[in-house]
Design an enzyme around this catalytic site. Sequence first.
Site, short mmCIF file in Angstrom:
data_model
loop_
_atom_site.label_atom_id
_atom_site.label_comp_id
_atom_site.label_asym_id
_atom_site.label_seq_id
_atom_site.Cartn_x
_atom_site.Cartn_y
_atom_site.Cartn_z
N HIS A 137 24.94 24.42 9.43
CA HIS A 137 26.25 23.80 9.56
C HIS A 137 27.11 24.79 10.35
CE1 HIS A 137 30.19 22.26 8.29
NE2 HIS A 137 29.55 21.13 7.98
N TYR A 138 28.16 24.31 10.98
CA TYR A 138 29.01 25.21 11.76
C TYR A 138 29.83 26.15 10.88
CZ TYR A 138 32.88 22.00 10.78
OH TYR A 138 33.83 21.23 10.16
#
EC number: 3.1.15.-
Length: 181
Positions: A128-129
Amino acid sequence: MAVDAQNLVWIDMEMTGLHPEVDVVLEIATIVTDANLNILAEGPVLAIHQSDDVLNNMNQWCIDTHGKSGLTERSRKSTVDEQTAVAETIRFLEKYVPKGASPLCGNTIGQDRRFMVKYMPELEDYFHYRNIDVSTLKELVKRWKPEVLEGFSKKGVHLALDDIRESIAELVFYRQHIFNI
């Protein structure tokens, strides 16, 4: 163990320095925890081969630290390259967490992510970022409630797997002493 989007992936890398423009990765290790920070599995711990030229031109801190820990010699003798390390790490992660679900977890994890972007983009893309960066909590505690830090100390071995274990323990400590959970 089933794949679970709530599981957290912890990664630590040891590098030849702090600058991905000129420095490279020496070691990568991975641990997966559940959302409550219980260790579910330890992944591959991989020393990445670097040439004598690269190893001999590290800064003095890295020469001393990685020499003392044995990492320099492990890197010298390793047959693992970055692509192999990425493939093995992703193969491990796929057993525990779907692609794009887990934030990247660790201490000063933004630094590791910078090296991933340059040398291991396929691995960086697995996360995930967002990040869960334990060092953010440490910096806030240092400023807002410094007496809490007296209750936790790290060995600072600077081997990737040991560093991850310490990061998880540190977050557990903050959860208990700052968040009272």
